[in-house]
Design a protein around this motif. Structure first.
Motif, mmCIF file in Angstrom:
data_model
loop_
_atom_site.group_PDB
_atom_site.id
_atom_site.type_symbol
_atom_site.label_atom_id
_atom_site.label_comp_id
_atom_site.label_asym_id
_atom_site.label_seq_id
_atom_site.Cartn_x
_atom_site.Cartn_y
_atom_site.Cartn_z
ATOM 1 N N GLY A 114 -93.920 15.766 12.613
ATOM 2 C CA GLY A 114 -95.674 16.303 12.170
ATOM 3 C C GLY A 114 -95.706 16.639 10.660
ATOM 4 O O GLY A 114 -96.603 17.399 10.486
ATOM 5 N N ARG A 115 -94.830 15.923 9.805
ATOM 6 C CA ARG A 115 -95.365 15.840 8.310
ATOM 7 C C ARG A 115 -95.778 14.818 7.767
ATOM 8 O O ARG A 115 -95.483 13.716 8.383
ATOM 9 C CB ARG A 115 -94.126 16.423 7.667
ATOM 10 C CG ARG A 115 -93.349 17.829 8.151
ATOM 11 C CD ARG A 115 -92.435 18.360 7.434
ATOM 12 N NE ARG A 115 -91.139 17.883 7.581
ATOM 13 C CZ ARG A 115 -90.180 18.520 8.344
ATOM 14 N NH1 ARG A 115 -90.499 19.710 8.783
ATOM 15 N NH2 ARG A 115 -88.814 17.931 8.507
ATOM 16 N N VAL A 116 -96.600 14.935 6.408
ATOM 17 C CA VAL A 116 -96.940 13.875 5.957
ATOM 18 C C VAL A 116 -95.944 13.313 4.836
ATOM 19 O O VAL A 116 -95.535 13.999 4.176
ATOM 20 C CB VAL A 116 -98.214 14.024 5.115
ATOM 21 C CG1 VAL A 116 -99.034 12.821 4.626
ATOM 22 C CG2 VAL A 116 -99.349 14.965 5.832
ATOM 23 N N LEU A 117 -95.809 11.766 4.989
ATOM 24 C CA LEU A 117 -94.924 11.212 4.141
ATOM 25 C C LEU A 117 -95.529 10.649 2.971
ATOM 26 O O LEU A 117 -95.513 10.763 1.843
ATOM 27 C CB LEU A 117 -94.045 10.086 4.909
ATOM 28 C CG LEU A 117 -93.061 10.504 5.857
ATOM 29 C CD1 LEU A 117 -92.364 9.281 6.559
ATOM 30 C CD2 LEU A 117 -92.063 11.434 5.351
ATOM 31 N N ALA A 118 -96.902 9.975 3.325
ATOM 32 C CA ALA A 118 -97.661 9.480 2.374
ATOM 33 C C ALA A 118 -99.010 9.484 2.805
ATOM 34 O O ALA A 118 -99.389 9.373 3.943
ATOM 35 C CB ALA A 118 -97.039 8.092 1.801
ATOM 36 N N SER A 119 -100.052 9.434 1.968
ATOM 37 C CA SER A 119 -101.569 9.299 2.471
ATOM 38 C C SER A 119 -102.187 8.269 1.579
ATOM 39 O O SER A 119 -101.689 7.575 0.596
ATOM 40 C CB SER A 119 -102.228 10.606 1.864
ATOM 41 O OG SER A 119 -101.956 11.001 0.476
ATOM 42 N N ALA A 260 -100.896 18.575 9.644
ATOM 43 C CA ALA A 260 -99.836 17.771 8.946
ATOM 44 C C ALA A 260 -99.375 18.272 7.584
ATOM 45 O O ALA A 260 -98.241 18.254 7.142
ATOM 46 C CB ALA A 260 -99.955 16.285 9.195
ATOM 47 N N PHE A 261 -100.586 18.290 6.734
ATOM 48 C CA PHE A 261 -100.410 18.815 5.590
ATOM 49 C C PHE A 261 -99.698 20.263 5.318
ATOM 50 O O PHE A 261 -98.868 20.538 4.584
ATOM 51 C CB PHE A 261 -101.769 18.784 4.511
ATOM 52 C CG PHE A 261 -102.004 17.567 3.980
ATOM 53 C CD1 PHE A 261 -101.009 17.019 3.093
ATOM 54 C CD2 PHE A 261 -103.159 16.862 4.409
ATOM 55 C CE1 PHE A 261 -101.507 15.842 2.486
ATOM 56 C CE2 PHE A 261 -103.393 15.698 3.850
ATOM 57 C CZ PHE A 261 -102.695 15.153 2.923
ATOM 58 N N LEU A 262 -100.316 21.099 6.227
ATOM 59 C CA LEU A 262 -99.593 22.607 6.332
ATOM 60 C C LEU A 262 -98.146 22.594 6.813
ATOM 61 O O LEU A 262 -97.174 23.416 6.138
ATOM 62 C CB LEU A 262 -100.330 23.409 7.395
ATOM 63 C CG LEU A 262 -101.819 23.701 6.898
ATOM 64 C CD1 LEU A 262 -102.577 24.449 7.841
ATOM 65 C CD2 LEU A 262 -101.440 24.732 5.503
ATOM 66 N N ASN A 263 -97.838 21.529 7.853
ATOM 67 C CA ASN A 263 -96.266 21.637 8.042
ATOM 68 C C ASN A 263 -95.712 21.254 7.029
ATOM 69 O O ASN A 263 -94.462 21.682 6.846
ATOM 70 C CB ASN A 263 -96.241 20.562 9.233
ATOM 71 C CG ASN A 263 -96.789 20.919 10.476
ATOM 72 O OD1 ASN A 263 -96.828 22.097 10.992
ATOM 73 N ND2 ASN A 263 -97.029 19.843 11.541
ATOM 74 N N THR A 264 -96.301 20.260 6.406
ATOM 75 C CA THR A 264 -95.425 19.552 5.028
ATOM 76 C C THR A 264 -95.062 20.532 4.030
ATOM 77 O O THR A 264 -93.999 20.654 3.325
ATOM 78 C CB THR A 264 -96.182 18.518 4.332
ATOM 79 O OG1 THR A 264 -96.340 17.454 5.519
ATOM 80 C CG2 THR A 264 -95.493 17.914 3.459
ATOM 81 N N ALA A 265 -96.308 21.346 3.598
ATOM 82 C CA ALA A 265 -96.376 22.370 2.545
ATOM 83 C C ALA A 265 -95.642 23.533 2.860
ATOM 84 O O ALA A 265 -94.600 24.011 2.084
ATOM 85 C CB ALA A 265 -97.723 22.948 2.222
ATOM 86 N N GLY A 266 -95.278 24.013 4.464
ATOM 87 C CA GLY A 266 -94.174 24.955 4.760
ATOM 88 C C GLY A 266 -92.861 24.592 4.707
ATOM 89 O O GLY A 266 -92.016 25.504 4.102
ATOM 90 N N ALA A 269 -91.931 24.369 0.710
ATOM 91 C CA ALA A 269 -91.932 25.858 0.330
ATOM 92 C C ALA A 269 -90.771 26.376 0.627
ATOM 93 O O ALA A 269 -89.912 26.948 -0.048
ATOM 94 C CB ALA A 269 -93.169 26.632 0.777
ATOM 95 N N ALA A 270 -90.233 26.298 1.916
ATOM 96 C CA ALA A 270 -88.993 27.049 2.291
ATOM 97 C C ALA A 270 -87.702 26.305 1.703
ATOM 98 O O ALA A 270 -86.844 27.112 1.432
ATOM 99 C CB ALA A 270 -88.909 26.734 3.765
ATOM 100 N N ARG A 271 -87.938 24.997 1.166
ATOM 101 C CA ARG A 271 -86.906 24.505 0.451
ATOM 102 C C ARG A 271 -86.959 24.850 -1.127
ATOM 103 O O ARG A 271 -86.157 24.375 -1.997
ATOM 104 C CB ARG A 271 -86.706 23.113 0.522
ATOM 105 C CG ARG A 271 -86.397 22.628 2.144
ATOM 106 C CD ARG A 271 -86.026 21.425 2.081
ATOM 107 N NE ARG A 271 -84.846 20.782 1.607
ATOM 108 C CZ ARG A 271 -84.505 19.530 1.064
ATOM 109 N NH1 ARG A 271 -85.323 18.613 1.406
ATOM 110 N NH2 ARG A 271 -83.653 19.270 0.796
ATOM 111 N N GLY A 272 -88.091 25.614 -1.635
ATOM 112 C CA GLY A 272 -88.294 26.011 -2.785
ATOM 113 C C GLY A 272 -88.696 24.528 -4.004
ATOM 114 O O GLY A 272 -88.528 24.415 -4.953
ATOM 115 N N LEU A 273 -89.433 23.583 -2.957
ATOM 116 C CA LEU A 273 -89.782 22.512 -3.414
ATOM 117 C C LEU A 273 -91.137 22.478 -3.977
ATOM 118 O O LEU A 273 -91.860 21.172 -4.421
ATOM 119 C CB LEU A 273 -89.556 21.030 -2.847
ATOM 120 C CG LEU A 273 -87.950 21.040 -2.531
ATOM 121 C CD1 LEU A 273 -87.612 20.009 -1.655
ATOM 122 C CD2 LEU A 273 -87.204 20.935 -3.851
ATOM 123 N N ALA A 274 -91.945 23.538 -3.413
ATOM 124 C CA ALA A 274 -93.566 23.338 -3.649
ATOM 125 C C ALA A 274 -94.000 25.065 -3.603
ATOM 126 O O ALA A 274 -93.381 25.849 -3.226
ATOM 127 C CB ALA A 274 -94.520 22.781 -2.649
#
Length: 274
Positions: A114-119, A260-266, A269-274
């Motif tokens: 449910g995450r965005v790989l590319a747009s 999908a963008f919120l899933n990706t951002a979350g 963020a949990a991995r310290g990458l955003a």
């Protein structure tokens, strides 16, 4: 130049330095003529011959432009999260979640998480396909007499196997792919109709919303009705840019896309990458 000896072979090989072929990577990418960005931002520049493949790992935020210079390219695409290849492009979810079977500007390429790989940020072609996948060894052998990678008519899946192996992936890691520059439409009776190319010069630009492993096979569309194996060169350019962020119109274009963008951002963020 004699190549019968090691010294002669070495001299011959070194004499080829600087030679340019019609289809090859340009290294460094900044040497690409007339780049679409500041030359120093260009990270990938390559012309992929018909019946060939390429691959690259791209950083989050990188923009990837595919161009069909001559009107008969067909870029079959697979995407993987670079450090966890079990998260990969899911064509079924890309279509289902966005209520849309057609690729184009504003479409998000989704994983099964449910995450965005590319747009897809720009599209001047409008002739793409999320339904048919790529060609196979059995089908190409039946149609053209051969489908092996070294043959005059290699199948897309066979080329994907080679690209995958160079990134630590196996044939079982190859899901259905998307393809760009050869369109397919669904008729009212449910049959698929190949609309073909929009002509020379069409391009599509993707934005990496995560670090990605990108695999590309440039081979004829499996529904191409022509008896001959026809596929022209594909131009691939990528440059440093920024990922989609809150406030960008694409982020809020649809409720499904925003989630999908919120899933990706979350996740990032949990991995310290955003």
């Amino acid at each position: 130049m004699a190549t019968a000896t090691t010294y002669g072979a070495r001299a011959h090989a070194r004499a080829q330095e600087g030679t340019r072929a019609d289809a090859m990577p340009v290294v460094p990418a900044a040497d690409w003529p007339d780049p679409p960005c500041e030359a120093g931002h260009l990270v990938w520049a390559e012309t992929v011959a018909g019946g060939n493949y390429t691959h690259r790992v791209l950083a989050r935020g990188t923009e990837l432009r595919l161009t069909d210079p001559h009107g008969d390219a067909c870029a079959h695409l697979l995407l993987y999260a670079a450090d966890r290849p079990w998260e990969r492009l899911n064509v079924a979810d890309t279509v289902k979640v966005q209520w849309n079977a057609y690729l184009g500007e504003g479409v998000l390429l989704l994983s099964d998480q449910g995450r965005v790989l590319a747009s897809v940020v720009t599209d001047t072609s409008g002739r793409h396909d999320a339904l048919c996948g790529t060609s196979t060894l059995v089908r190409n052998t039946a149609r053209y007499g051969d489908g092996t990678p070294q043959s005059p008519s290699p199948a897309g899946r066979e080329l994907f196997k080679l690209a995958a192996a160079k990134n630590g992936l196996e044939p079982r890691d190859l899901p259905p792919s998307l393809s760009f520059f050869q369109g397919v439409q669904v008729r009212d009776d449910g049959t698929l109709h190949l609309t073909g190319s929009a002509g020379p010069g069409g391009s599509v630009t993707l934005r990496a919303e995560q670090d990605l492993t990108v695999l590309i096979a440039n081979v004829p569309h499996p529904a191409d009705p022509r008896p001959d194996y026809v596929c022209t060169a594909l131009e691939v350019l990528a440059w440093r840019a920024a990922p989609t962020a809150p406030g960008d119109p694409l982020w809020d274009a649809t409720p499904e896309g925003r989630r999908a963008f919120l899933n990706t951002a979350g996740f990032l963020a949990a991995r310290g990458l955003a």
